[in-house]
Scaffold this motif. Structure first.
Motif, PDB file in Angstrom:
ATOM      1  N   ARG A  86       0.313  20.849  -1.833  1.00 37.07           N
ATOM      2  CA  ARG A  86       0.600  19.619  -1.094  1.00 37.07           C
ATOM      3  C   ARG A  86       0.579  18.409  -2.031  1.00 37.07           C
ATOM      4  NH1 ARG A  86      -3.352  17.989   3.739  1.00 37.07           N
ATOM      5  NH2 ARG A  86      -4.707  17.432   2.006  1.00 37.07           N
ATOM      6  N   ARG A 113       8.085  13.081   6.985  1.00 35.16           N
ATOM      7  CA  ARG A 113       7.974  11.761   7.625  1.00 35.16           C
ATOM      8  C   ARG A 113       7.942  10.672   6.564  1.00 35.16           C
ATOM      9  NH1 ARG A 113       4.192  15.234   8.545  1.00 35.16           N
ATOM     10  NH2 ARG A 113       4.111  15.546  10.787  1.00 35.16           N
ATOM     11  N   PHE A 148      -4.791  19.815   6.889  1.00 31.79           N
ATOM     12  CA  PHE A 148      -4.772  19.460   8.312  1.00 31.79           C
ATOM     13  C   PHE A 148      -4.784  20.750   9.120  1.00 31.79           C
ATOM     14  CE2 PHE A 148      -2.114  16.110   6.228  1.00 31.79           C
ATOM     15  CZ  PHE A 148      -3.145  15.203   6.150  1.00 31.79           C
ATOM     16  N   SER A 182      -4.541  21.380  12.169  1.00 29.40           N
ATOM     17  CA  SER A 182      -3.681  21.518  13.342  1.00 29.40           C
ATOM     18  C   SER A 182      -2.240  21.859  12.947  1.00 29.40           C
ATOM     19  CB  SER A 182      -3.704  20.220  14.146  1.00 29.40           C
ATOM     20  OG  SER A 182      -3.251  19.148  13.350  1.00 29.40           O
ATOM     21  N   LEU A 183      -1.961  21.873  11.664  1.00 29.01           N
ATOM     22  CA  LEU A 183      -0.593  22.147  11.218  1.00 29.01           C
ATOM     23  C   LEU A 183      -0.541  23.439  10.405  1.00 29.01           C
ATOM     24  CD1 LEU A 183       0.459  18.602   9.906  1.00 29.01           C
ATOM     25  CD2 LEU A 183       0.991  19.617  12.115  1.00 29.01           C
ATOM     26  N   PHE A 237       4.101  17.804   4.233  1.00 27.46           N
ATOM     27  CA  PHE A 237       3.752  16.681   5.104  1.00 27.46           C
ATOM     28  C   PHE A 237       4.531  15.410   4.769  1.00 27.46           C
ATOM     29  CE2 PHE A 237       1.228  13.278   6.897  1.00 27.46           C
ATOM     30  CZ  PHE A 237       0.810  13.806   8.095  1.00 27.46           C
ATOM     31  N   ARG A 238       4.553  15.089   3.498  1.00 31.01           N
ATOM     32  CA  ARG A 238       5.220  13.869   3.051  1.00 31.01           C
ATOM     33  C   ARG A 238       6.731  13.949   3.189  1.00 31.01           C
ATOM     34  NH1 ARG A 238       2.524  11.401  -2.017  1.00 31.01           N
ATOM     35  NH2 ARG A 238       1.892   9.518  -0.960  1.00 31.01           N
ATOM     36  N   LEU A 267       0.937   4.202  -2.733  1.00 32.02           N
ATOM     37  CA  LEU A 267       0.455   5.562  -2.490  1.00 32.02           C
ATOM     38  C   LEU A 267       1.551   6.604  -2.671  1.00 32.02           C
ATOM     39  CD1 LEU A 267      -1.884   4.839   0.524  1.00 32.02           C
ATOM     40  CD2 LEU A 267      -2.581   5.734  -1.690  1.00 32.02           C
ATOM     41  N   THR A 268       2.801   6.213  -2.479  1.00 34.36           N
ATOM     42  CA  THR A 268       3.893   7.162  -2.656  1.00 34.36           C
ATOM     43  C   THR A 268       3.958   7.666  -4.095  1.00 34.36           C
ATOM     44  OG1 THR A 268       5.062   5.917  -0.971  1.00 34.36           O
ATOM     45  CG2 THR A 268       6.352   7.484  -2.200  1.00 34.36           C
ATOM     46  N   ARG A 312       0.823  -1.215   0.000  1.00 35.42           N
ATOM     47  CA  ARG A 312       0.000   0.000   0.000  1.00 35.42           C
ATOM     48  C   ARG A 312       0.856   1.264   0.000  1.00 35.42           C
ATOM     49  NH1 ARG A 312      -4.450   1.792  -1.306  1.00 35.42           N
ATOM     50  NH2 ARG A 312      -5.422   2.935   0.357  1.00 35.42           N
ATOM     51  N   GLU A 313       1.830   1.280   0.893  1.00 40.62           N
ATOM     52  CA  GLU A 313       2.646   2.477   1.085  1.00 40.62           C
ATOM     53  C   GLU A 313       3.413   2.846  -0.191  1.00 40.62           C
ATOM     54  OE1 GLU A 313       4.742   3.471   4.528  1.00 40.62           O
ATOM     55  OE2 GLU A 313       5.442   5.096   3.227  1.00 40.62           O
TER      56      GLU A 313
END
Ligand SMILES: Nc1ncnc2c1ncn2[C@@H]1O[C@H](COP(=O)(O)OP(=O)(O)OP(=O)(O)O)[C@@H](O)[C@H]1O
Ligand SMILES: [Mg+2]
Lengths: 263, 248
Positions: B149, B102, B87, B89-90, B98-99, B74-75, B70-71
């Motif tokens: 983004r 992390r 988001f 909160s950011l 974001f990517r 999706l990358t 999956r990862e």
């Protein structure tokens, strides 16, 4: 009267029971999956600290005040009861036991449920309905790892600490009342409390706190993640999360007390 | 190449996709048009695995998208959501980066911030918005942050869900140009959903129209105006009369 109308209430009772069991099963699977993610990288350390700040540190005033007044009221009630057979000297020890083993964890847990479960459910629910959870997934970040695990871990670790602090503040509440209103000697009150309490009295309360912390975070995350669309959906998710967390705390409290009692 | 075959999806009694067949060629820009509520966003979410289809098959370069890592899968993707989905909160720059902060593409913080500011510049936003929070931005600005983004990690395949709605005509032009540039210069594969016919003409290599849960028409942009298909003609000219019902 035909048989259908006789069995109709039974059928709806059965449906409700099945629905409840299915919900419990889904919740258990969610919790299990959250725990399994705890041991697999990546770990979001910054998210964990943020959750500790929110769940632990910022809950201190609420938990502290609750404990203070509960401790004072408890000492007063125990005095009223024990005075009937001239046993007033038990006030410090029974207040301490009641606080540390029962009221500290339970009331602390319920206050945290009110404060933290609701905010987690509303936050994650809003993220869900505004597609932020989907966005997280497309950015190769597992919402379970990024949102649930840090909150679950933080709550499980922080709530026992809150309970411990609440215990101390609660006993202080009893002490303040005992020395100022009931004529106890300050040093004697504290010494009696200290000598009387056993390790496991405090320890069992802290274990309860950890269990309640876990419940508080899991309920908030689960209901938030499963929020329906729109503001109404988020509202409903928040309400269900707080109700479920409170009921679960009281149920688990009984089960744990029973377990500690027979141990 | 993304191949979608007989894809179906219902929500309760409501059948949204009723057998969608579509081939999206690599390195080209495909635009999906269609009435409001016909399942365009749902289609994109099915490809990304955010919505589980009831039936049918989706493959990426011949590989079933529901199988495999999956990862890693999706990358390769970037997605601009219809509502922005920032988001809240950011701060803005951490949203964009974001990517890059992390996971497998992680890099030092100041480098990620620099890339974020560069991507913001490409969508027409100055460095001063980098430290604001999404709630402090206007709707159109949020949309453009979402766009920044989506392209931040230079993905191979990018989905844009209504990139120009809510933007002024000049800014819409800038965004159209940006999407075109990403496809022609970086060789990305793009799927764009839009209601804006100017955008369609500016962005598309191929156009697909979705109607009643199926692909009604599909072809190169050059044939869009000449096709006799009455559905297409009604849609691109925005006529109230025609085979497409207005009560949906
Ligand atoms: N999560 C969901 N639950 C229930 N129904 C949904 C869900 N997502 C989409 N739908 C329904 O599916 C249909 C298609 O939705 P979708 O968002 O794909 O439309 P759209 O083609 O993108 O429309 P628009 O151009 O207005 O964005 C709508 O009728 C919507 O009500
Ligand atoms: Mg849409």
């Amino acid at each position: 009267m035909n048989s259908a109308s006789l069995t109709a209430p039974l059928a709806s009772l059965g449906r409700a029971t099945l629905g409840l069991m299915a919900a419990a099963g889904r919740l258990a699977m969610f919790a299990g999956s959250a725990i399994s993610h705890l041991f697999r990288p990546p770990f979001y350390i910054a998210e964990f600290w943020r959750a500790c700040l929110n769940i632990g540190w910022l809950s201190l005033p609420v938990v502290g005040l609750t404990a203070l007044f509960t401790g004072a009221a408890l000492a007063l009630q125990i005095y009223a009861g024990s005075a009937r057979f001239s046993a007033e000297q038990v006030v410090p020890s029974i207040t301490a036991i009641g606080m540390v083993r029962e009221l500290g964890p339970v009331l602390g847990g319920l206050m945290v449920a009110a404060r933290v479960t609701s905010s987690i459910a509303a936050e994650i629910g809003t993220m869900k309905v505004t597609e932020q959870i989907d966005a997280l997934t497309t950015l190769s970040t597992d919402p379970m790892k990024y949102l649930t695990v840090p909150r679950m871990l933080a709550a499980t670790l922080c709530v026992p600490v809150l309970v411990g602090i609440g215990d101390i503040i609660g006993i202080m509440g009893g002490w303040m009342l005992g020395t100022s209103r009931l004529g106890f000697n300050s040093t004697t009150y504290l010494k009696v409390t200290w000598d009387f309490l056993q390790f496991w009295d405090v320890g069992s309360g802290l274990v309860k706190g950890a269990a309640f912390g876990f419940i508080v975070a899991i309920m908030g995350c689960y209901y938030g993640m499963n929020s329906q669309r729109g503001a109404q959906g988020v509202g409903r998710a928040t309400k269900s999360a707080v109700v479920a967390a409170s009921v679960a705390i009281l149920t688990v409290n009984y089960l744990l007390t029973e377990a500690f009692f027979s141990a | 190449m993304i191949e979608i075959c007989a894809l179906t999806k219902s929500f309760g009694p409501k059948q949204v996709l009723r057998g969608v067949d579509l081939v999206v060629p690599s390195g080209k820009s495909t635009v999906i048009i269609g009435g409001s509520g016909t399942g365009k966003s749902v289609l994109l979410k099915c490809i990304l695995g955010l919505v589980h289809p009831d039936g049918g098959k989706i493959t990426l370069d011949g590989q079933d998208v529901t199988k495999g890592e999956r990862e890693a899968f999706l990358t390769r993707f970037g997605m601009l959501f219809q509502g922005g989905a920032l988001f809240d909160s950011l701060p803005v720059w951490q949203n964009v980066a974001f990517r890059l902060l992390r996971g497998s593409l992680a890099r030092p913080k100041d480098e990620a911030r620099e890339i974020a500011i560069e991507k913001l510049r490409r969508v027409g936003l100055g460095a001063d918005v980098a430290d604001l929070f999404p709630a402090e931005l206007s709707g159109g600005m949020q949309k453009r942050v979402g766009l920044a983004r989506a392209i931040a990690a230079d993905p191979e395949i990018i989905f844009f869900d209504e990139p120009t709605t809510g933007l002024d005509p000049i800014m819409a032009g800038v965004i159209n140009e940006l999407i075109r540039e990403i496809v022609t210069e970086m060789g990305a594969t793009a799927i764009t959903i839009t209601h804006d016919m100017t955008s369609v003409r500016a962005i598309a290599d191929r156009v697909a129209m979705i109607h009643a849960g199926k692909i009604r028409w599909e072809g190169p942009i050059a044939e869009l105006d000449t096709t006799p298909d009455p559905y297409i003609q009604q849609f691109i000219h925005g006529r109230a009369e025609g085979p497409i019902e207005t009560l949906r």
